[in-house]
Each structure stands twice: as structure tokens, then as C-alpha cells.
Design an enzyme around this catalytic site. Sequence first.
Site, PDB file in Angstrom:
ATOM      1  N   MET A  92     -24.767  -5.717 -11.434  1.00 30.89           N
ATOM      2  CA  MET A  92     -23.552  -5.275 -10.747  1.00 30.89           C
ATOM      3  C   MET A  92     -23.755  -4.021  -9.899  1.00 30.89           C
ATOM      4  O   MET A  92     -22.836  -3.216  -9.742  1.00 30.89           O
ATOM      5  CB  MET A  92     -22.438  -5.046 -11.769  1.00 30.89           C
ATOM      6  CG  MET A  92     -22.084  -6.286 -12.573  1.00 30.89           C
ATOM      7  SD  MET A  92     -21.599  -7.678 -11.540  1.00 30.89           S
ATOM      8  CE  MET A  92     -19.963  -7.149 -11.088  1.00 30.89           C
ATOM      9  N   ASN A 109     -31.205 -12.907  -5.481  1.00 30.63           N
ATOM     10  CA  ASN A 109     -29.919 -12.762  -6.168  1.00 30.63           C
ATOM     11  C   ASN A 109     -29.222 -14.118  -6.183  1.00 30.63           C
ATOM     12  O   ASN A 109     -29.485 -14.965  -5.329  1.00 30.63           O
ATOM     13  CB  ASN A 109     -29.047 -11.743  -5.416  1.00 30.63           C
ATOM     14  CG  ASN A 109     -27.712 -11.518  -6.095  1.00 30.63           C
ATOM     15  OD1 ASN A 109     -27.630 -11.438  -7.328  1.00 30.63           O
ATOM     16  ND2 ASN A 109     -26.650 -11.433  -5.315  1.00 30.63           N
ATOM     17  N   HIS A 111     -25.278 -15.691  -6.146  1.00 30.75           N
ATOM     18  CA  HIS A 111     -23.901 -15.278  -5.881  1.00 30.75           C
ATOM     19  C   HIS A 111     -22.997 -16.510  -5.954  1.00 30.75           C
ATOM     20  O   HIS A 111     -23.350 -17.560  -5.408  1.00 30.75           O
ATOM     21  CB  HIS A 111     -23.805 -14.629  -4.499  1.00 30.75           C
ATOM     22  CG  HIS A 111     -22.428 -14.141  -4.182  1.00 30.75           C
ATOM     23  ND1 HIS A 111     -21.891 -13.006  -4.764  1.00 30.75           N
ATOM     24  CD2 HIS A 111     -21.456 -14.663  -3.397  1.00 30.75           C
ATOM     25  CE1 HIS A 111     -20.659 -12.845  -4.327  1.00 30.75           C
ATOM     26  NE2 HIS A 111     -20.364 -13.831  -3.503  1.00 30.75           N
ATOM     27  N   ASP A 147     -24.793  -8.963  -0.668  1.00 36.14           N
ATOM     28  CA  ASP A 147     -24.875 -10.432  -0.626  1.00 36.14           C
ATOM     29  C   ASP A 147     -25.167 -10.946   0.788  1.00 36.14           C
ATOM     30  O   ASP A 147     -24.626 -11.980   1.211  1.00 36.14           O
ATOM     31  CB  ASP A 147     -23.555 -11.048  -1.153  1.00 36.14           C
ATOM     32  CG  ASP A 147     -23.231 -10.583  -2.563  1.00 36.14           C
ATOM     33  OD1 ASP A 147     -24.156 -10.487  -3.385  1.00 36.14           O
ATOM     34  OD2 ASP A 147     -22.056 -10.293  -2.831  1.00 36.14           O
ATOM     35  N   GLU A 176     -25.127 -22.945 -10.550  1.00 35.62           N
ATOM     36  CA  GLU A 176     -25.991 -21.750 -10.511  1.00 35.62           C
ATOM     37  C   GLU A 176     -27.218 -21.972 -11.386  1.00 35.62           C
ATOM     38  O   GLU A 176     -28.350 -21.629 -11.021  1.00 35.62           O
ATOM     39  CB  GLU A 176     -25.225 -20.516 -10.997  1.00 35.62           C
ATOM     40  CG  GLU A 176     -24.065 -20.116 -10.100  1.00 35.62           C
ATOM     41  CD  GLU A 176     -23.399 -18.825 -10.576  1.00 35.62           C
ATOM     42  OE1 GLU A 176     -24.095 -17.934 -11.057  1.00 35.62           O
ATOM     43  OE2 GLU A 176     -22.159 -18.731 -10.448  1.00 35.62           O
TER      44      GLU A 176
HETATM   45  C1  GRF Z   1     -22.759 -15.237 -11.937  1.00 36.35           C
HETATM   46  O1  GRF Z   1     -21.586 -15.904 -11.533  1.00 36.35           O
HETATM   47  C2  GRF Z   1     -23.565 -14.821 -10.735  1.00 36.35           C
HETATM   48  O2  GRF Z   1     -23.476 -15.703  -9.665  1.00 36.35           O
HETATM   49  C3  GRF Z   1     -22.947 -13.502 -10.370  1.00 36.35           C
HETATM   50  O3  GRF Z   1     -22.620 -12.897 -11.602  1.00 36.35           O
HETATM   51  C4  GRF Z   1     -22.450 -13.901 -12.596  1.00 36.35           C
HETATM   52  C5  GRF Z   1     -23.406 -13.580 -13.696  1.00 36.35           C
HETATM   53  O4  GRF Z   1     -23.264 -14.452 -14.784  1.00 36.35           O
HETATM   54  N1  GRF Z   1     -23.830 -12.699  -9.557  1.00 36.35           N
HETATM   55  P1  GRF Z   1     -24.368 -14.441 -15.928  1.00 36.35           P
HETATM   56  O5  GRF Z   1     -24.459 -12.992 -16.418  1.00 36.35           O
HETATM   57  O6  GRF Z   1     -25.648 -14.920 -15.341  1.00 36.35           O
HETATM   58  O7  GRF Z   1     -23.830 -15.347 -16.990  1.00 36.35           O
END
Ligand code: GRF
Length: 203
Positions: A92, A109, A111, A147, A176
Site C-alpha cells: 500500500m 504490481n 491492480h 499504477d 488476479e
Molecule cells: C489485490 O486486490 C491487489 O490487486 C491489490 O491489493 C489487493 C491485495 O490482496 N493491489 P491480497 O493481499 O493479495 O489478498
Amino acid sequence: MSLLKIGVLASGRGSNLQALLDACARGNIPAEVAVVLSDCSDAYALQRARQSHVPACHVDPAAWPGREQYEQELVRLLQAHRVGLVCLAGYMRLVGRVMLQAFPDRIMNIHPSLLPAFPGLHAQKQALDYGVRFAGCTVHFVDEGMDSGPIILQAVVPVLESDDEASLAARILEQEHQIYPRAVDLFARGKLRLEGRRVRILE
Ligand code: GRF
């Protein structure tokens, strides 16, 4: 083929970290997670790493006078573990000059939107509020912006009439967990070539 060593930076839950750990453990990608670093002491990602016997470390940004010194500590730890690719997974913080110079074109990264739409926080809510019919996720190289770096892979997810932020986020998260290991695999096998903003996938 020798294994690419990955360093993962995470601030929370760590489900994308888990997807990378699982893909590496199954031997699906020629890589291993060498170290996990978090700016949050209570990040569940740190526990996930330890459960997989991967070194995990809380690096407290408040313990350093500024972002440069904090990032120098991250770089020191990543280099000590011979990391060749840094993966941000729910990290973050914006990445600064020190990290970018230490790992040029070697930071990725994930996103939860189809970039360049909806960068920043609460991307899934931004997509719902805007009224798009398709949402998704993006793996990209990291630059100094938010991003904004070159796009490696994307996956598209339909927005359903019944969706709220939680249901859409969950459907995106499944994707993801598919595309992040795939992007790392392509990188590890030397299949990504950066040409300006475009990332070529060599086959
Ligand atoms: C995910 O949605 C990612 O895309 C974003 O933050 C979230 C992290 O989730 N950057 P996790 O900690 O991997 O479960």
C-alpha cells in the site's frame, strides 16, 4: 533452468502472495519466493510466508527518517536474498527512486482494474460507481507513478446486475490469482521485452 528469486512486498491479506507461493511450490513456474517483506507488522502475508518456510520480515517505515532510508533497507534485504524480481502484492505504498534504481524494470504490481481506468484505492468500487460493464485486473511493471507502468497482462471480468463491491472484488481476485503467476512465469522464462510503453510477449 535456474530458479528466479522473487521478493514479495505485501501490506495485508496476501492472497496474491499465496498464489505465487503455490505456483512456485507446484513447479509451475521457474521461480521461488526468496523473501517476503511487509510495512505492516500484523500483515497476514507474513504468516503465509512463514507457513511456507520463506523468510519474512516486517520493515517499519517509521523506524527510518524518510522514504529513501526505508527503501535502502528494503533493497538491502532484497539483495541479501539475491532477488531478481520484486512483486508488489497488496503493497500500500508508492515505490520511490531508491527501489526503482535498484531494480530497473524488475518490479511488478497487480491492480484490480483494467488500467489505465481506475488507478489508486478502491478500484472495484470506482468501476461499479462509474457503471462499466466489464472490470478486471492488470499486472504491470512499476514506474514512479500510481499504477501507471507498462502493462504485462490483463484479465476481463463482467460486471453483473447483482454485483456489489464485495462480489465484484471476489470475482476479480480469482483472475488476479491466475494472471500474476503467469506474468512471473513469462518474466522468469525471459519472454517479456519492454519496448517503450509496450511489453512484447515472445513465444
Ligand atoms: C489485490 O486486490 C491487489 O490487486 C491489490 O491489493 C489487493 C491485495 O490482496 N493491489 P491480497 O493481499 O493479495 O489478498
